[in-house]
Design a protein around this motif. Structure first.
Motif, PDB file in Angstrom:
ATOM      1  N   ASP A   1       4.688   6.343  -7.076  1.00 50.50           N
ATOM      2  CA  ASP A   1       4.329   7.566  -6.358  1.00 50.50           C
ATOM      3  C   ASP A   1       5.250   7.823  -5.170  1.00 50.50           C
ATOM      4  OD1 ASP A   1       2.251   7.903  -8.132  1.00 50.50           O
ATOM      5  OD2 ASP A   1       0.692   7.164  -6.763  1.00 50.50           O
ATOM      6  N   ALA A   2       5.766   6.720  -4.574  1.00 49.52           N
ATOM      7  CA  ALA A   2       6.649   6.859  -3.415  1.00 49.52           C
ATOM      8  C   ALA A   2       8.079   7.189  -3.825  1.00 49.52           C
ATOM      9  CB  ALA A   2       6.631   5.568  -2.591  1.00 49.52           C
TER      10      ALA A   2
ATOM     11  N   ARG B   1      -1.827  -1.653  -8.892  1.00 51.37           N
ATOM     12  CA  ARG B   1      -1.916  -0.720  -7.766  1.00 51.37           C
ATOM     13  C   ARG B   1      -0.585  -0.637  -7.019  1.00 51.37           C
ATOM     14  NH1 ARG B   1      -6.151  -2.597  -5.866  1.00 51.37           N
ATOM     15  NH2 ARG B   1      -5.262  -4.097  -4.387  1.00 51.37           N
ATOM     16  N   ALA B   2       0.058  -1.782  -6.809  1.00 49.43           N
ATOM     17  CA  ALA B   2       1.349  -1.799  -6.124  1.00 49.43           C
ATOM     18  C   ALA B   2       2.390  -1.012  -6.903  1.00 49.43           C
ATOM     19  CB  ALA B   2       1.812  -3.248  -5.929  1.00 49.43           C
TER      20      ALA B   2
ATOM     21  N   ASP C   1       0.865  -1.181   0.000  1.00 44.95           N
ATOM     22  CA  ASP C   1       0.000   0.000   0.000  1.00 44.95           C
ATOM     23  C   ASP C   1       0.903   1.233   0.000  1.00 44.95           C
ATOM     24  OD1 ASP C   1       0.994   0.136   2.605  1.00 44.95           O
ATOM     25  OD2 ASP C   1      -0.896  -0.473   3.534  1.00 44.95           O
ATOM     26  N   SER C   2       0.327   2.415   0.055  1.00 46.90           N
ATOM     27  CA  SER C   2       1.135   3.627  -0.040  1.00 46.90           C
ATOM     28  C   SER C   2       2.138   3.740   1.115  1.00 46.90           C
ATOM     29  CB  SER C   2       0.229   4.863  -0.081  1.00 46.90           C
ATOM     30  OG  SER C   2      -0.614   4.909   1.060  1.00 46.90           O
ATOM     31  N   ARG C   3       1.729   3.292   2.307  1.00 46.75           N
ATOM     32  CA  ARG C   3       2.632   3.370   3.459  1.00 46.75           C
ATOM     33  C   ARG C   3       3.809   2.426   3.287  1.00 46.75           C
ATOM     34  NH1 ARG C   3       0.939   2.133   9.818  1.00 46.75           N
ATOM     35  NH2 ARG C   3       3.015   2.525  10.712  1.00 46.75           N
TER      36      ARG C   3
ATOM     37  N   ARG D   1       1.863   1.440  -9.018  1.00 47.72           N
ATOM     38  CA  ARG D   1       1.559   2.872  -8.914  1.00 47.72           C
ATOM     39  C   ARG D   1       2.013   3.417  -7.562  1.00 47.72           C
ATOM     40  NH1 ARG D   1      -3.175   1.256 -11.800  1.00 47.72           N
ATOM     41  NH2 ARG D   1      -4.332   1.007  -9.845  1.00 47.72           N
ATOM     42  N   ASN D   2       1.810   2.636  -6.499  1.00 50.31           N
ATOM     43  CA  ASN D   2       2.236   3.082  -5.166  1.00 50.31           C
ATOM     44  C   ASN D   2       3.755   3.220  -5.090  1.00 50.31           C
ATOM     45  OD1 ASN D   2      -0.361   3.243  -4.102  1.00 50.31           O
ATOM     46  ND2 ASN D   2      -0.351   1.136  -3.349  1.00 50.31           N
TER      47      ASN D   2
ATOM     48  N   ALA E   1       4.963   1.256   0.532  1.00 52.19           N
ATOM     49  CA  ALA E   1       5.771   1.732  -0.582  1.00 52.19           C
ATOM     50  C   ALA E   1       6.759   2.800  -0.129  1.00 52.19           C
ATOM     51  CB  ALA E   1       4.878   2.266  -1.692  1.00 52.19           C
ATOM     52  N   ARG E   2       6.298   3.710   0.725  1.00 52.33           N
ATOM     53  CA  ARG E   2       7.201   4.751   1.232  1.00 52.33           C
ATOM     54  C   ARG E   2       8.302   4.146   2.087  1.00 52.33           C
ATOM     55  NH1 ARG E   2       2.198   7.465   1.878  1.00 52.33           N
ATOM     56  NH2 ARG E   2       2.140   6.926   4.104  1.00 52.33           N
TER      57      ARG E   2
END
Length: 375
Positions: A152-153, A145-146, A104-106, A148-149, A108-109
């Motif tokens: 984006d990260a 989705r992964a 998820d976005s977290r 893209r995350n 990924a960061r």
């Protein structure tokens, strides 16, 4: 040192593997029909966090260049970041394979903040229909989705990993375009009849004309596409593809499974190719340097039935795992021999007599092979 000299040196084995694959867990949220480790259910004997840390320390001392972490889905383990973080902090590079379900976005960061880390997201179709036919419903959207995350990260150039089948050969250009759109690198690998792939290989492996199609595509794009040196059997068609022209099993690569068993390569998870266990006295080092199995694999190999073939020096007889799990002798032709000898040899082997992969951690309800496009 010439490439030929380097290959000959590697055939005799190295003091430590250049890289190794480490399946952290058999647990997986998916049940891909070609899964090489027949993953699904967690093995209660899998190595603890402390045992994993100890293995990493040993690999560091051996100066192993990097570890290719897989599964199962490695991010299912609650200690995943502890294990990967320790490896990275110890100077052991990590490349891990994932279906993306837990990025998820977290996450990924967090991954983007780590050094010496590489990620490859598995995707087997440029559209949901092709991909989900082998990887399961919703897996295409999950992988996209992964990615893209990760993008984006600001993770950087992650990899898209594709197992080439007869249903996605025509999508190779599309995979390359998708990778380019993310600033990622494409990695294509050969389908092996290992794990659940033993049940799906006959329906999924590329046809002989498609083998030439793959070869020609790799010749045109190979400098910018990774293959894991898994298509060296295609070198019999002409000019050699980029990479090592050899089987590295037990010579420069090997596999550690979730319970610490060591196998010659990720595609031969079978008792016949089990070399030892990292928990035994002497640990991984003793297995790598002292295993009778590995010693035998490092001895000069007979060309066997391929001795009279003019292409043997080019293809080296092909893949040991592909031969073994289709019931062919190890000194026989590769089942996907581009000269057609594999097809002839396969016709004489009853499918029921081919060795079965071991162990099998598939979930009770097994997925079935679906022919994308209705063929």
């Amino acid at each position: 040192m010439s490439s030929e000299t380097l290959v000959e040196q590697m055939k005799g084995g190295l003091d430590a593997p250049i890289c190794l694959t480490w399946e952290l867990t058999y647990a997986c949220n998916l049940e891909c029909v070609h899964c090489l480790s027949s993953s699904g259910r967690r093995d209660p004997r899998e190595l603890s966090t402390e045992q994993c840390i100890s293995v990493i320390d040993e690999l560091r001392d051996l100066q192993v260049f990097y570890v290719n972490i897989g599964g199962g889905e490695p991010m299912i383990r609650r200690d995943f970041f502890d294990i990967v973080g320790h490896a990275v902090d110890s100077g052991v590079g990590v490349k891990f394979s994932t279906n993306g379900a837990f990025i998820d976005s977290r996450a990924a960061r967090r991954l983007a903040s780590m050094d010496y880390l590489d990620i490859q997201v598995s995707l087997d179709g440029t559209d949901a229909a092709t991909n989900d036919a082998v990887r399961g419903a919703g897996s295409y959207d999950t992988a996209m989705r992964a990615m893209r995350n990760l993008s984006d990260a600001g993770f950087g150039p992650f990899k898209i990993s594709v197992v080439v089948t007869r249903h996605n050969v025509d999508q190779l250009d599309g995979f390359k375009a998708l990778a380019d759109s993310f600033g990622a690198q494409l990695r294509v690998t050969r389908l092996r009849p290992a794990g659940r792939g033993a049940d799906s290989w006959h329906q999924l492996h590329p046809t002989n004309p498609q083998q030439r199609q793959i070869y020609e595509w790799l010749l045109a794009h190979g400098e910018n596409v990774l293959t894991g040196d898994s298509f060296f059997h295609l070198n019999a068609l002409g000019d050699p593809l980029p990479g090592l022209n050899m089987c590295g099993a037990g010579r420069v690569v090997c596999l550690i499974d979730p319970v610490g068993d060591v196998y010659a390569c990720p595609f031969v998870i079978h008792d016949e190719f089990r070399a030892g266990n990292v928990l035994a006295p002497g640990g991984f080092t003793s297995v790598w340097r002292g295993s009778e199995l590995f010693r035998s694999l490092r001895e000069p190999q007979s060309a066997g039935a391929c001795a009279s073939c003019g292409a043997y020096d080019a293809c080296q007889g092909g893949c040991m795992a592909a031969k073994f799990f289709t019931g062919l002798p190890l000194d026989g032709p590769d089942p996907e021999c581009v000269g057609g000898d594999g097809e002839v040899a396969l016709a004489a082997v009853p499918v029921a007599l081919a060795p079965r992969p071991s162990p099998d951690h598939s979930k009770p309800q097994r997925a079935t092979v679906l022919a994308a496009g209705g063929n």
